[in-house]
Design a protein around this motif. Structure first.
Motif, PDB file in Angstrom:
ATOM      1  N   VAL A   1      -5.275   5.217  -3.550  1.00  0.00           N
ATOM      2  CA  VAL A   1      -6.654   5.278  -3.053  1.00  0.00           C
ATOM      3  C   VAL A   1      -7.440   6.436  -3.655  1.00  0.00           C
ATOM      4  CG1 VAL A   1      -8.068   5.718  -1.008  1.00  0.00           C
ATOM      5  CG2 VAL A   1      -6.203   4.084  -0.890  1.00  0.00           C
ATOM      6  N   LYS A   2      -6.877   7.636  -3.640  1.00  0.00           N
ATOM      7  CA  LYS A   2      -7.627   8.819  -4.066  1.00  0.00           C
ATOM      8  C   LYS A   2      -8.000   8.777  -5.543  1.00  0.00           C
ATOM      9  CE  LYS A   2      -5.838  12.014  -0.567  1.00  0.00           C
ATOM     10  NZ  LYS A   2      -5.104  13.280  -0.321  1.00  0.00           N
ATOM     11  N   ALA A   3      -7.216   8.082  -6.355  1.00  0.00           N
ATOM     12  CA  ALA A   3      -7.480   8.062  -7.794  1.00  0.00           C
ATOM     13  C   ALA A   3      -8.322   6.873  -8.229  1.00  0.00           C
ATOM     14  CB  ALA A   3      -6.150   8.050  -8.566  1.00  0.00           C
ATOM     15  N   ARG A   4      -8.540   5.903  -7.320  1.00  0.00           N
ATOM     16  CA  ARG A   4      -9.114   4.626  -7.765  1.00  0.00           C
ATOM     17  C   ARG A   4     -10.541   4.762  -8.285  1.00  0.00           C
ATOM     18  NH1 ARG A   4      -7.802   1.695  -3.562  1.00  0.00           N
ATOM     19  NH2 ARG A   4      -9.826   1.785  -2.538  1.00  0.00           N
ATOM     20  N   GLY A   5     -11.406   5.474  -7.570  1.00  0.00           N
ATOM     21  CA  GLY A   5     -12.796   5.591  -8.001  1.00  0.00           C
ATOM     22  C   GLY A   5     -12.917   6.234  -9.360  1.00  0.00           C
TER      23      GLY A   5
ATOM     24  N   GLY B   1       8.325   9.449 -12.271  1.00  0.00           N
ATOM     25  CA  GLY B   1       9.267  10.453 -11.785  1.00  0.00           C
ATOM     26  C   GLY B   1       9.274  10.585 -10.282  1.00  0.00           C
ATOM     27  N   LYS B   2       9.033   9.487  -9.580  1.00  0.00           N
ATOM     28  CA  LYS B   2       9.007   9.490  -8.115  1.00  0.00           C
ATOM     29  C   LYS B   2      10.112   8.572  -7.582  1.00  0.00           C
ATOM     30  CE  LYS B   2       5.249  12.017  -7.848  1.00  0.00           C
ATOM     31  NZ  LYS B   2       3.978  11.448  -7.366  1.00  0.00           N
ATOM     32  N   THR B   3      10.363   8.677  -6.278  1.00  0.00           N
ATOM     33  CA  THR B   3      11.330   7.787  -5.640  1.00  0.00           C
ATOM     34  C   THR B   3      10.608   6.953  -4.584  1.00  0.00           C
ATOM     35  OG1 THR B   3      11.905   9.489  -4.026  1.00  0.00           O
ATOM     36  CG2 THR B   3      13.279   9.343  -6.004  1.00  0.00           C
TER      37      THR B   3
ATOM     38  N   SER C   1       3.151   6.060  -2.487  1.00  0.00           N
ATOM     39  CA  SER C   1       4.284   6.984  -2.618  1.00  0.00           C
ATOM     40  C   SER C   1       4.594   7.311  -4.077  1.00  0.00           C
ATOM     41  CB  SER C   1       5.525   6.389  -1.939  1.00  0.00           C
ATOM     42  OG  SER C   1       5.994   5.259  -2.654  1.00  0.00           O
ATOM     43  N   VAL C   2       4.374   6.356  -4.985  1.00  0.00           N
ATOM     44  CA  VAL C   2       4.658   6.623  -6.402  1.00  0.00           C
ATOM     45  C   VAL C   2       3.471   7.286  -7.088  1.00  0.00           C
ATOM     46  CG1 VAL C   2       6.332   4.760  -6.603  1.00  0.00           C
ATOM     47  CG2 VAL C   2       3.937   4.292  -7.121  1.00  0.00           C
ATOM     48  N   GLY C   3       2.295   7.235  -6.461  1.00  0.00           N
ATOM     49  CA  GLY C   3       1.145   7.987  -6.935  1.00  0.00           C
ATOM     50  C   GLY C   3       0.629   7.576  -8.306  1.00  0.00           C
ATOM     51  N   PHE C   4      -0.119   8.490  -8.907  1.00  0.00           N
ATOM     52  CA  PHE C   4      -0.693   8.276 -10.239  1.00  0.00           C
ATOM     53  C   PHE C   4       0.083   9.108 -11.250  1.00  0.00           C
ATOM     54  CE2 PHE C   4      -3.471   9.037 -13.802  1.00  0.00           C
ATOM     55  CZ  PHE C   4      -4.139   7.829 -13.986  1.00  0.00           C
TER      56      PHE C   4
ATOM     57  N   TYR D   1       0.829  -1.216   0.000  1.00  0.00           N
ATOM     58  CA  TYR D   1       0.000   0.000   0.000  1.00  0.00           C
ATOM     59  C   TYR D   1       0.861   1.262   0.000  1.00  0.00           C
ATOM     60  CZ  TYR D   1      -3.315   3.478   1.755  1.00  0.00           C
ATOM     61  OH  TYR D   1      -4.064   4.599   1.927  1.00  0.00           O
ATOM     62  N   ASP D   2       1.812   1.362   0.945  1.00  0.00           N
ATOM     63  CA  ASP D   2       2.597   2.584   1.088  1.00  0.00           C
ATOM     64  C   ASP D   2       3.490   2.835  -0.118  1.00  0.00           C
ATOM     65  OD1 ASP D   2       2.159   3.534   4.071  1.00  0.00           O
ATOM     66  OD2 ASP D   2       2.299   1.348   4.081  1.00  0.00           O
TER      67      ASP D   2
END
Length: 494
Positions: free
Chosen positions: A151-155, A234-236, A24-27, A19-20
């Motif tokens: 989570v925030k982007a899933r719906g 572009g995330k770590t 952390s890598v987001g959408f 999950y974490d």
């Protein structure tokens, strides 16, 4: 290979939390790419489904088929889907989401192309049934896709994946408008397999779900996939050590009926049934009622054609009106985008069912073709929107270990509804239009009530890794280790 990469993981009952890392890598770019690829399978699924409302009237006249044989052309596809959906779900839970989805799409492509060469009714029936067997695995694309989303982007994202279904349905009508008057239904069947062919060509890029890899003990594969997502976006990744948890005992039907899930399972099965029954019902009713002409639709039933000369082929006006009602899928998606995170999953589903029933009611009255088209448009918008919400809710409410199986069994129950609906929309309609419409209204009302009494609201809730561990709102539930200690974060240095 990925030196220095570390992932923060919470260890609960020796389980692993991706999950974490995914949060952390987001959408980003990675999710857009996987949206397009899984969306191709969704387009192919929609085109194979939409073709049924076009193929039936054509073969009814061309092969002089009685009504029940026309209905069987549709039902046999859903029979195949009903048998295969739990199979593909079990395969996806045991061997991987990517493997299950790729095999089912290859199967669909092969038999979809073969069905275009069917010499006789029996051959067509058998080959379309095998196409249905392959399509039964298409919902696993949602299972796979959902396991890459924060989570925030899933719906919103799973709703937007539904836009690919809508595009597929529109493409099929446009393709039929171009192909049917000149090349015929065989070319339509062959060309409708094109999106699935493109998916098969590019499926090698499709990654396996890191959640599945963690539960199947493939820690290095999960790390590689997470690193790939982070690089594309572009995330770590945060520092830490990924602790793998191998769970071999996955994908059993009995797990859907534990004290925690049995009520949810039964209610969801009925909701899926009602969704498919109502959605495909309004799709089939569209062409049936259009062929009835501008007469009052409640002045008795349409007479069964007795010979080929009495048949009515779909005209260009029929295809255009079918296109208008198919475009209703997009307003339905817009309604859900606005409601699914604001009202929650349960209320959104219920509203869609209730509004569908409300706008089917005017079809009881004596109405003309334009008014008929408007009310079918609105009804289809709401029922297609409700279908998208149940695709969001189902993977959210079940844990990773049975998520694909839950999607598969729910899809199988939905196919029972889709299997029955041709005999209501195409056969019963010729006996009594009011009774036919009453069946759809009643079923939809009951499904709306079932949506409201679901035990769990999943809006804002993280995906569960197992039936023991729950991730809620980004926080991992506190549990106790077998030795009595509390969970701890496992960190690593070099």
């Amino acid at each position: 290979m990925y030196v220095g990469l570390r992932v923060v993981i919470f260890l609960l009952f020796n389980d692993t939390n991706t999950y974490d890392a995914l949060e952390s890598v987001g959408f980003g770019i990675f999710q857009w790419k996987i949206s397009l690829l899984t969306g191709l399978s969704w387009i192919g699924d929609a085109m194979e489904m939409m073709i049924l409302s076009i193929l039936g009237p054509q073969l009814h006249c061309e092969w002089s088929l009685p009504g029940y044989q026309v209905a069987l052309i549709t039902s046999v596809v859903f029979i195949g889907m009903g048998f295969s959906s739990p199979v593909w779900g079990n395969v996806s839970d045991k061997y991987g989401r990517k493997i299950g989805l790729t095999i089912c799409m290859c199967w669909t492509l092969y038999y979809g192309l073969l069905s275009a060469f069917s010499p006789l009714y029996g051959w067509l029936l058998g080959l379309r049934g095998l196409v249905g067997f392959g399509i039964g695995g298409a919902p696993q694309s949602v299972t796979l896709y959902s396991e890459f989303l924060p989570v925030k982007a899933r719906g919103i994202c799973i709703t937007l994946i539904g836009a690919f279904w809508s595009l597929g349905a529109v493409f099929e009508v446009l393709l039929a408008l171009w192909v049917m008057p000149t090349l015929g239904w065989r070319w339509l069947l062959g060309l409708s397999a094109a999106p699935v062919a493109v998916f098969v060509c590019f499926c090698y890029w499709l990654p396996e779900s890191p959640r599945f890899d963690v539960q199947s003990g493939h820690k290095e594969k999960a790390i590689a996939t997470l690193a790939r997502i982070a690089e594309d976006n572009g995330k770590t990744l945060p520092q830490g050590t990924l602790v793998d948890y191998k769970q071999n005992d996955r994908g059993h039907i009995k797990d859907l009926f534990t004290p925690q899930y049995w009520r949810t399972t039964l209610l969801l099965w009925f909701i899926w049934f009602a969704n498919a029954f109502s959605y495909y019902g309004i799709v089939l009713l569209t062409t049936e009622l259009f062929q009835a002409g501008d007469l009052c639709v409640t002045q008795g039933a349409k007479s069964e054609p007795q010979c080929r000369s009495e048949c009515k082929y779909l005209t260009s006006d029929d295809y255009k009106d079918l296109l208008w009602t198919t475009l209703a899928e997009f307003p339905g998606l817009l309604v859900i985008l606005l409601a699914v995170d604001y009202l929650g999953r349960k209320k959104s589903m219920a509203i869609c069912f209730f509004m569908f029933s409300l706008f089917v009611l005017p079809l009881f009255a004596c109405i003309g073709r334009v008014t008929l088209t408007i009310f079918i448009f609105i009804s289809r918008a709401f029922i297609s929107g409700g279908y998208q919400v149940v695709f969001i809710y189902t993977p959210e409410v079940f844990p990773t270990e049975i998520r694909a199986l839950a999607m598969g069994t729910s899809s199988a129950v939905a196919r029972i509804g889709a299997l029955i609906t041709p005999f209501v929309a195409q056969v019963m309609l010729r006996t009594s239009v009011p009774f036919t419409l009453s069946v759809y209204c009643s079923c939809s009302l009951l499904a709306g009530i079932a949506s409201l009494i679901l035990p769990i609201e999943t809006c804002g809730r993280g995906l569960q890794e197992s039936s023991v561990i729950q991730e809620t709102g980004g926080q991992t539930a506190t549990s106790r280790q077998p030795n009595g200690t509390t969970p701890s974060m496992v960190q690593s240095g070099q």
